[in-house]
Design an enzyme around this catalytic site. Structure first.
Site, PDB file in Angstrom:
ATOM      1  N   THR A 133       0.706  -1.492  -0.322  1.00 15.07           N
ATOM      2  CA  THR A 133       0.042   0.245   0.116  1.00 15.07           C
ATOM      3  C   THR A 133       0.641   1.787   0.166  1.00 15.07           C
ATOM      4  O   THR A 133       0.677   2.164  -0.272  1.00 15.07           O
ATOM      5  CB  THR A 133      -0.790   0.069   1.459  1.00 15.07           C
ATOM      6  OG1 THR A 133      -1.794  -1.272   1.763  1.00 15.07           O
ATOM      7  CG2 THR A 133      -1.438   1.253   1.436  1.00 15.07           C
TER       8      THR A 133
ATOM      9  N   THR B 125       1.861  -5.385   4.085  1.00 12.97           N
ATOM     10  CA  THR B 125       1.712  -5.653   5.153  1.00 12.97           C
ATOM     11  C   THR B 125       1.024  -6.500   5.151  1.00 12.97           C
ATOM     12  O   THR B 125       1.572  -7.769   6.047  1.00 12.97           O
ATOM     13  CB  THR B 125       0.584  -4.360   5.381  1.00 12.97           C
ATOM     14  OG1 THR B 125      -0.529  -4.420   5.786  1.00 12.97           O
ATOM     15  CG2 THR B 125       0.585  -3.244   5.687  1.00 12.97           C
ATOM     16  N   ASP B 126       0.273  -7.279   4.654  1.00 13.95           N
ATOM     17  CA  ASP B 126      -0.684  -8.667   4.703  1.00 13.95           C
ATOM     18  C   ASP B 126       0.339  -9.664   5.250  1.00 13.95           C
ATOM     19  O   ASP B 126       0.134 -10.361   5.902  1.00 13.95           O
ATOM     20  CB  ASP B 126      -1.077  -9.406   3.035  1.00 13.95           C
ATOM     21  CG  ASP B 126      -2.737  -8.284   3.223  1.00 13.95           C
ATOM     22  OD1 ASP B 126      -3.006  -7.287   3.917  1.00 13.95           O
ATOM     23  OD2 ASP B 126      -3.378  -8.154   2.337  1.00 13.95           O
TER      24      ASP B 126
ATOM     25  N   CYS C  81      -4.488 -18.493  19.288  1.00 12.11           N
ATOM     26  CA  CYS C  81      -4.262 -17.176  20.563  1.00 12.11           C
ATOM     27  C   CYS C  81      -2.942 -16.262  20.345  1.00 12.11           C
ATOM     28  O   CYS C  81      -2.268 -16.872  19.687  1.00 12.11           O
ATOM     29  CB  CYS C  81      -4.499 -17.605  21.606  1.00 12.11           C
ATOM     30  SG  CYS C  81      -5.503 -18.707  21.974  1.00 12.11           S
TER      31      CYS C  81
ATOM     32  N   ASP D  95       1.674  -7.234  -4.769  1.00 11.93           N
ATOM     33  CA  ASP D  95       0.824  -6.801  -2.722  1.00 11.93           C
ATOM     34  C   ASP D  95       1.226  -8.261  -2.174  1.00 11.93           C
ATOM     35  O   ASP D  95       2.108  -9.041  -3.424  1.00 11.93           O
ATOM     36  CB  ASP D  95      -0.673  -7.901  -3.746  1.00 11.93           C
ATOM     37  CG  ASP D  95      -1.340  -7.627  -2.647  1.00 11.93           C
ATOM     38  OD1 ASP D  95      -1.835  -6.806  -2.582  1.00 11.93           O
ATOM     39  OD2 ASP D  95      -1.508  -8.219  -1.531  1.00 11.93           O
ATOM     40  N   SER D  96       1.770  -8.454  -1.037  1.00  6.45           N
ATOM     41  CA  SER D  96       2.521  -9.079  -0.731  1.00  6.45           C
ATOM     42  C   SER D  96       1.644 -10.111  -0.279  1.00  6.45           C
ATOM     43  O   SER D  96       2.887 -11.338  -0.484  1.00  6.45           O
ATOM     44  CB  SER D  96       3.343  -8.210   0.982  1.00  6.45           C
ATOM     45  OG  SER D  96       1.546  -8.216   2.243  1.00  6.45           O
TER      46      SER D  96
END
Ligand code: ASP
Length: 335
Positions: A12, A87-88, A265, A55-56
């Site tokens: 981005t 960021t992905d 988690c 795009d990652s």
């Protein structure tokens, strides 16, 4: 002024207001950066390369290995490195690089943004300025600079799709708090390098990953899989009463497929001794991922498999702290 190599790989941050990726040519990308953030030119002597621009989600193991190789090859010429990355999958790239470059001795700062640099309201400008500042500080860490934190790559995860504080290292205090001043953690840059020699040739991602849900049917991994990574419930629990899960684990044991268990988690980790279910999983030869994030676990597995390792090498890898990844009983005190 410190010499910094900025590697732009996409995402981005470098997108134009139209949503298009910024121009591929390194010179034009540097012009774009300096036009938007002229102060970068006063902070460091910046060189820019664009190894790829995507795009990652499209990042492949070869891209990550090429980044690591480029940084090694130019390490003598630069004081630090900044990688602009989508960021992905940034936490996975940061985990791989954290292991591959653990002995580099120079800062490697990954950053990106939730909104493009070309937007008026954007987190890109401050993330970039902070990343370049950190890269100039001679702290030998591979970490993600995002929002108000710099977090160790091998402990990092993306926890928000839209917040400017997108990344955290849930089981390790940040390397730095970024506010009016940048406050480095006293242990930033201090970790033992225990990555086994010869693990830089390949990332074998033929790994069967499973994120179970209650009632899920278990079918055996594809015949090509070389390992299994299960993101189990809580402290590492699975429905061990299910016959199909029993068959799944027996199949893996018979085929000598390493089975590593991490947790769904983000905070806390796997403790297979905590519940009866966990003890049964351990008895079925599964390996605890402890406090490894799913990304650090995947990176470690891929590196061991890439070097031809099997169950025993994987077991040893998850017992050993390679590059400051959180391990049970070895957590830092809170800053
Ligand atoms: N899809 C983008 C990427 O990972 C998201 C981002 O950069 O924030 O490349």
């Amino acid at each position: 002024m410190r010499a910094i190599l900025l590697l732009h790989t996409g995402g981005t941050l470098g997108m134009m207001p139209s949503g298009e990726p910024a121009s591929l040519a390194p010179g034009r990308f540097l012009d774009h950066l300096l036009e938007q953030v002229p102060e970068l030119g006063q902070m460091a002597s910046l060189s820019v390369e664009v190894p790829f621009n995507q795009d990652s989600a499209c990042v492949e193991p070869g891209d990550i290995l090429a980044l690591a190789a480029r940084i090694r090859a130019t390490a003598r010429d630069f004081d630090g490195f900044v990688i602009i990355h989508g960021t992905d999958t940034m936490a996975f790239t940061a985990s791989c690089l954290g292991f591959l470059l653990a002995d580099l001795g120079k800062p490697v700062v990954l950053t990106g943004s939730q909104r493009p640099l070309a937007f008026v309201r954007s987190d890109a400008r401050s993330n970039l300025v902070n990343a370049v500042d950190l890269a100039c500080r001679a702290v030998p860490e591979v970490g993600i600079c995002f929002g108000t934190h710099w977090v160790r790559g091998v402990a990092a995860d993306k926890l928000s799709v839209h917040q400017f504080e997108a990344f955290q290292s849930p089981n390790l205090p940040p390397l730095a708090e970024i506010g009016a001043e940048i406050r480095l953690h006293p242990d930033a840059g201090r970790f033992e390098h225990r990555v086994p020699a010869g693990l830089d040739g390949g990332l074998d991602l033929d790994i069967h990953t499973v994120t179970p849900h209650p009632g899920m049917a278990w079918s055996v991994p594809p015949s090509t899989a070389r390992a299994v990574l299960i993101q189990a419930f809580g402290a590492g629990n699975l429905p061990m009463g299910r016959a199909d899960l029993g068959a799944f684990l027996r199949h893996c044991e018979d085929r000598k497929l390493p089975v590593v268990v991490t947790s769904q988690c983000p905070y806390g980790g796997v403790d297979l001794s905590a519940y009866e279910m966990g003890r049964k999983i351990e008895a079925a030869s599964a390996i605890s991922g402890g406090l490894h994030t799913r990304w650090a676990a995947l990176a470690k597995l891929a590196l061991v498999l890439g070097a031809g390792g099997g169950v025993e090498e994987v077991r040893e890898a998850f017992r050993t702290q390679w590059a400051g990844e959180p391990m049970p009983g070895e957590a830092w005190p809170q800053a």
